[in-house]
Design a protein around this motif. Structure first.
Motif, PDB file in Angstrom:
ATOM      1  N   VAL A 117       1.702  13.764   8.887  1.00 24.96           N
ATOM      2  CA  VAL A 117       1.746  12.364   8.450  1.00 24.96           C
ATOM      3  C   VAL A 117       0.336  11.803   8.335  1.00 24.96           C
ATOM      4  O   VAL A 117      -0.024  11.149   7.336  1.00 24.96           O
ATOM      5  N   ARG A 118      -0.482  12.062   9.330  1.00 20.46           N
ATOM      6  CA  ARG A 118      -1.816  11.467   9.377  1.00 20.46           C
ATOM      7  C   ARG A 118      -2.757  12.075   8.351  1.00 20.46           C
ATOM      8  O   ARG A 118      -3.668  11.402   7.862  1.00 20.46           O
ATOM      9  N   MET A 173       0.842  -1.200   0.000  1.00 22.61           N
ATOM     10  CA  MET A 173       0.000   0.000   0.000  1.00 22.61           C
ATOM     11  C   MET A 173       0.874   1.246   0.000  1.00 22.61           C
ATOM     12  O   MET A 173       1.974   1.241   0.529  1.00 22.61           O
ATOM     13  N   ALA A 174       0.318   2.309  -0.587  1.00 26.17           N
ATOM     14  CA  ALA A 174       1.102   3.529  -0.728  1.00 26.17           C
ATOM     15  C   ALA A 174       1.375   4.191   0.607  1.00 26.17           C
ATOM     16  O   ALA A 174       2.321   4.946   0.735  1.00 26.17           O
ATOM     17  N   THR A 175       0.537   3.927   1.612  1.00 29.18           N
ATOM     18  CA  THR A 175       0.709   4.617   2.892  1.00 29.18           C
ATOM     19  C   THR A 175       1.485   3.805   3.912  1.00 29.18           C
ATOM     20  O   THR A 175       1.606   4.212   5.050  1.00 29.18           O
ATOM     21  N   ASN A 176       1.996   2.618   3.554  1.00 29.99           N
ATOM     22  CA  ASN A 176       2.717   1.794   4.516  1.00 29.99           C
ATOM     23  C   ASN A 176       3.918   2.527   5.113  1.00 29.99           C
ATOM     24  O   ASN A 176       4.162   2.451   6.310  1.00 29.99           O
ATOM     25  N   GLU A 177       4.711   3.185   4.280  1.00 26.94           N
ATOM     26  CA  GLU A 177       5.899   3.883   4.772  1.00 26.94           C
ATOM     27  C   GLU A 177       5.505   5.029   5.699  1.00 26.94           C
ATOM     28  O   GLU A 177       6.168   5.283   6.710  1.00 26.94           O
ATOM     29  N   LEU A 178       4.424   5.714   5.368  1.00 28.82           N
ATOM     30  CA  LEU A 178       3.941   6.789   6.235  1.00 28.82           C
ATOM     31  C   LEU A 178       3.490   6.235   7.583  1.00 28.82           C
ATOM     32  O   LEU A 178       3.763   6.825   8.630  1.00 28.82           O
ATOM     33  N   SER A 179       2.797   5.104   7.575  1.00 32.75           N
ATOM     34  CA  SER A 179       2.340   4.503   8.828  1.00 32.75           C
ATOM     35  C   SER A 179       3.513   4.064   9.681  1.00 32.75           C
ATOM     36  O   SER A 179       3.509   4.226  10.916  1.00 32.75           O
ATOM     37  N   ASN A 180       4.533   3.519   9.057  1.00 34.57           N
ATOM     38  CA  ASN A 180       5.735   3.126   9.792  1.00 34.57           C
ATOM     39  C   ASN A 180       6.426   4.339  10.395  1.00 34.57           C
ATOM     40  O   ASN A 180       6.918   4.293  11.532  1.00 34.57           O
ATOM     41  N   PHE A 181       6.481   5.410   9.614  1.00 33.25           N
ATOM     42  CA  PHE A 181       7.121   6.642  10.098  1.00 33.25           C
ATOM     43  C   PHE A 181       6.327   7.227  11.265  1.00 33.25           C
ATOM     44  O   PHE A 181       6.899   7.759  12.222  1.00 33.25           O
ATOM     45  N   ASP A 182       5.009   7.140  11.193  1.00 27.39           N
ATOM     46  CA  ASP A 182       4.138   7.586  12.290  1.00 27.39           C
ATOM     47  C   ASP A 182       4.519   6.861  13.580  1.00 27.39           C
ATOM     48  O   ASP A 182       4.750   7.491  14.629  1.00 27.39           O
ATOM     49  N   ARG A 183       4.601   5.539  13.528  1.00 24.81           N
ATOM     50  CA  ARG A 183       4.925   4.767  14.730  1.00 24.81           C
ATOM     51  C   ARG A 183       6.337   5.075  15.225  1.00 24.81           C
ATOM     52  O   ARG A 183       6.584   5.143  16.438  1.00 24.81           O
TER      53      ARG A 183
END
Length: 277
Positions: A166-167, A1-11
């Motif tokens: 990010v969100r 998914m395109a947002t996987n890297e963003l979600s990882n960066f969020d965490r």
């Protein structure tokens, strides 16, 4: 998914915050509980470890347990909610005088640079312009987090702003329709600060800050014997003060006496040198 890297960066950004706190708690074998209120002098004699122990023990239960779970064991990396982030900023906004110089943010530039890894996903989900804005804003957040002597609460507030960006991107264009700026909105229930940070922002003394609060010119609320100031209110006050032209302090020129004009028909007598009329 395109947002996987963003979600990882969020965490990872959330873990970045907790990594500022957990190392100081490792001298505790168990989580402190049943802490009593301290008087002013006793509170300001606390060292950094004891203060942080008290702070974390008084956080919402789920957040406190999450922090403590990573102190001696392997931490579970998860995202923090806006409410949890606001709670951390609030709880850490006033440190004891003894540990004020130690209660500062420790930057990690390697994590800041990881923001570029999100660019392909941002570009694919949004636009090239949005990806460029993300890169620019992320660089600015990284610079702010590297400021010398940045208070711990200030660092958390900056990371919270970054997380809001990010969100917004994670939601995708369909759910963010109508938003035309990447910059993060202000968190719900604007973040607050204590009088020490307010003094640094405004250059005013504590007594003046409290006076402005009582007059309604600075927004905030009472928390026991302390006053919490809204950061946005401090910024607004400074802008207002900068736009007011200071009155001239030059003394006014002395007024010249008005000439006395004799009334019509007035006759004068002049004394002669001998004193006779």
């Amino acid at each position: 998914m395109a947002t996987n890297e963003l979600s990882n960066f969020d965490r990872d950004l959330c873990d970045y915050i907790l990594g500022q706190i957990r190392p100081h708690l490792r001298t505790y074998t168990v989580k402190p509980h049943g802490l009593t209120e301290l008087d002013y002098d006793t509170f300001h004699r606390l060292d950094l470890t004891k203060w942080l122990g008290r702070v974390v023990s008084r956080l919402p239960t789920s957040l406190a347990d999450h922090i403590w779970a990573g102190v001696h064991g392997k931490p579970v990396v998860r995202s923090l909610t806006d409410a949890e982030l606001n709670a951390l900023v609030f709880a850490l906004s006033d440190s004891p005088l003894r540990c004020e110089a130690e209660a500062v943010w420790v930057s990690f530039d390697g994590l800041h640079r990881r923001a570029v890894e999100c660019v392909p996903q941002v570009r694919a989900t949004w636009t090239q312009q949005t990806a460029e804005e993300w890169s620019k804003d992320s660089a600015a957040f990284g610079v702010r987090l590297c400021e010398a002597d940045l208070p711990l609460s200030g660092g958390i507030a900056i990371v919270h702003e970054w997380l809001l960006c990010v969100r917004r991107l994670t939601r995708g264009p369909a759910t963010a329709r109508g938003e035309n700026k990447l910059s993060a909105p202000e968190p719900t229930g604007a973040t607050v600060c204590g009088w020490r940070e307010a003094m640094r922002v405004t250059g005013l003394k504590k007594t003046k800050l409290y006076e402005l609060f009582r007059d309604g010119r600075l927004k905030g609320y009472k928390d026991g014997g302390m006053i919490r100031f809204y950061r946005t209110g401090l910024v607004s006050y400074m802008k207002e003060r900068e736009n007011v032209v200071a009155p001239s302090t030059a003394p006014a020129p002395p007024r010249k006496p008005r000439a006395q004009t004799p009334a019509a028909g007035t006759r004068f007598k002049f004394l002669s040198a001998s004193g006779s009329c």
